[in-house]
Design an enzyme around this catalytic site. Structure first.
Site, PDB file in Angstrom:
ATOM      1  CG  ASP A  74      -8.519   8.103   8.684  1.00 16.72           C
ATOM      2  OD1 ASP A  74      -8.846   8.068   9.883  1.00 16.72           O
ATOM      3  OD2 ASP A  74      -8.238   9.157   8.090  1.00 16.72           O
ATOM      4  CD  GLU A 132      -9.123  11.930   9.636  1.00 10.83           C
ATOM      5  OE1 GLU A 132      -9.786  11.866   8.572  1.00 10.83           O
ATOM      6  OE2 GLU A 132      -8.239  11.094   9.920  1.00 10.83           O
ATOM      7  CG  HIS A 186      -2.164   0.823   1.029  1.00 11.56           C
ATOM      8  ND1 HIS A 186      -2.227   2.162   1.345  1.00 11.56           N
ATOM      9  CD2 HIS A 186      -3.374   0.502   0.538  1.00 11.56           C
ATOM     10  CE1 HIS A 186      -3.428   2.620   1.068  1.00 11.56           C
ATOM     11  NE2 HIS A 186      -4.134   1.648   0.575  1.00 11.56           N
TER      12      HIS A 186
END
Length: 552
Positions: free
Chosen positions: A175, A290, A108
């Site tokens: 997240d 956020e 990733h």
């Protein structure tokens, strides 16, 4: 998601170009394969050199930054233990021309951290498999010690469920939970909890690391502290994380999930800063804070990253949001927050109701645009997964991701918003800019300057901002357009004198890494640690930070 994990000087991940290959000084494919073939008899690890395996290990989540041919490894190594990895690294170190080795968890990364051009990619997931194939959970919870030992290859979502089985949970998250422990700890690991608890690298008690010389070391702040600090946020340059000890706290059961819309950046950032402050009427109200930027070009209220089990917004809400956006000039802002309660936590639903009542009265959001849901703690933390599955089903997940991630000083966030959110992004909108645009503050006190992760220099302000422009290039021409926009953002910051620090960094040369990312003091320490723990520059050469042989 994560993700994400964000501030740069030169942005736009660019991966291994063919013209860069000679600087890697890699041995020939045949010699690498011959050397690691010898390991098969001495270890329980196995290797693959077929095109299917090496092609998969030649790219990452960025894909735009990687040419499969340029980044292709000679082999993929599937270890059964940390000792297998150590043997591989010792074999490379002993070679007349040490071959590159990189760890790959979920692939990733976006800038080549997991690639090993001409060398060997270590499939970390193999550490969690038994000899006959089934997964083996390398997760052990100590209820008395309040920690969990997790293999570096383990996913954070599995860490969560293992801890919850004992009424416990880690404090700091990304997240997106379907990332490996070793992967996020090699960067920083940030999300809306970082304002209170710091990034994930600030929430580690102990590590097992295999260094670039093949030494297996257990380290912590009390033992081998220099290696511990080097590896955390070290971009895979000093060692492979095979185990991490993560502290745990009593776990809540529920989350009150809030989204508030704003017509201007000043009101949003002011409210966010009140929510992350240690003192004041709103201090401690939220556990997660956020924010995001909503524009017509990326969908005013839709985001693959944070869709809840059922939508926050009705069709009627969508029409009202569109009207508000038109009044605001095409750009809205969203404050996203959550309060955890129930379970083993000491906060009740009644406490949450009182806190939210105060918060909604105090904050300066657009009245009538407050949206609240109540979900389980797990549903909130794992909220990105549903969006991922939808994109995978539509064939839209494995596409280029020209992400732009920045850390910015608090004093310039409104200048950045005016120039980028209301300038560059609107001018270059054209088409659908799929993906979230995040903007939220963090407290400097949660970050450890001894670790390798780079964050803004202390300018006397406790707060700095994260900006993440996390797009996916889906349609023809999207990638070139997004890369051009990223470059324009970089030019704007340079021209406006806005200092940026890159998160999830990517640069084309060592000189750029040294000058634009680390700066002189940090670079000297980073390079010293490289010479100490990976003197042959074996690890993560795909990022182009170091090449073999190391410069004096």
């Amino acid at each position: 998601m994560a993700a994400a994990e964000l501030g740069f000087v030169l942005i736009c991940a660019v991966l291994m170009a063919t013209t860069l290959r000679p600087t890697l000084a890699s041995p020939t494919t045949t010699s690498v394969v011959d050397q690691i073939r010898e390991l098969e008899g001495a270890t329980a690890g196995r290797i693959r050199t077929d095109a299917a395996a090496t092609a998969l290990a030649s790219t990452d989540f960025g894909t735009n930054a990687s040419s499969v041919d340029a980044a292709r490894p000679a082999a993929v190594f599937y270890p059964s233990s940390a000792a297998d990895i150590a043997a591989l690294l010792r074999a490379s170190s002993a070679s007349a021309s040490p071959f590159p080795v990189s760890a790959r968890g979920c692939g990733h990364s976006t800038g080549g951290q997991a690639t090993a051009p001409g060398g060997v990619v270590v499939d970390m997931a193999s550490l969690g498999r038994s000899a006959d194939g089934p997964s083996v959970a390398r997760l052990a919870v100590s209820v008395r010690g309040r920690y969990i030992d997790a293999g570096g290859e383990q996913l954070w979502v599995d860490v969560l469920h293992a801890a919850l089985a004992h009424g416990l949970t880690p404090r700091s998250w990304t997240d997106y939970l379907h990332l490996t422990v070793g992967g996020t700890l090699s960067n920083a690991g940030i999300s809306g909890q970082a304002f209170r608890h710091g990034p994930q690298i600030s929430n580690v008690l102990e590590l097992d690391v295999v260094t670039g010389t093949g030494e297996m070391v257990t380290c912590s702040k009390e033992k081998q502290a220099d290696l511990f600090d080097a590896v955390l946020g070290g971009l895979g340059q000093f060692g492979l994380i095979t185990r991490a000890r993560i502290p745990l706290v009593p776990a809540p059961a529920r989350a009150r999930w809030v989204r508030l819309l704003y017509a201007d950046a000043a009101a949003l950032t002011s409210d966010q800063e009140r929510l992350i402050a240690e003192r004041g009427a709103l201090a401690g109200v939220m556990d997660y804070v956020e924010g995001s930027v909503l524009t017509d070009s990326q969908g005013l209220i839709g985001s693959w990253r944070s869709q809840p089990p059922s939508s926050f917004f009705s069709e009627g809400d969508a029409a009202r949001v569109a009207a508000l956006a038109k009044e605001a000039g095409g750009v809205l802002y969203c404050l996203e927050g959550a309060v955890y309660y129930g379970g083993a936590a000491d906060t009740t639903a009644a406490d949450v109701d009182k806190g939210l009542e105060v918060m909604l009265r105090e904050l300066r959001y657009a009245r009538g645009f407050a949206f609240v849901q109540d979900v389980s703690y797990v549903e909130f933390l794992d909220r990105v997964r549903a969006g991922e599955l939808k994109l995978r089903a539509a064939g839209l997940w494995d596409v280029p991701h020209p992400w732009l991630n920045l850390f910015l000083p608090r004093s310039r966030i409104l200048d950045f918003a005016a120039g980028v959110f209301h300038g560059v992004m609107l001018r270059r909108g054209g088409g659908t800019m799929m993906g979230p645009v995040l903007v939220y503050p963090m407290n400097r006190r949660g970050w450890d300057g001894a670790m390798s992760a780079v964050f803004p220099e202390d300018d006397g302000d406790e707060v700095f901002y994260t900006v993440g422009i996390l797009r996916s290039a889906v349609a023809a021409g999207d990638l070139a357009r997004m890369e051009a926009q990223n470059a324009e953002v970089a030019r704007f910051c340079a021209d406006a004198g806005i200092p940026c620090t890159q998160y999830l960094p990517s640069y084309a040369t060592q000189a750029e890494w040294a000058a634009r990312h680390f700066g002189p003091g940090r670079w000297d320490r980073f390079a010293r640690r490289k010479r100490k723990y990976d003197p042959n520059a074996i690890l993560s050469r795909g990022q182009r930070i170091f090449s073999y042989p190391l410069a004096a």
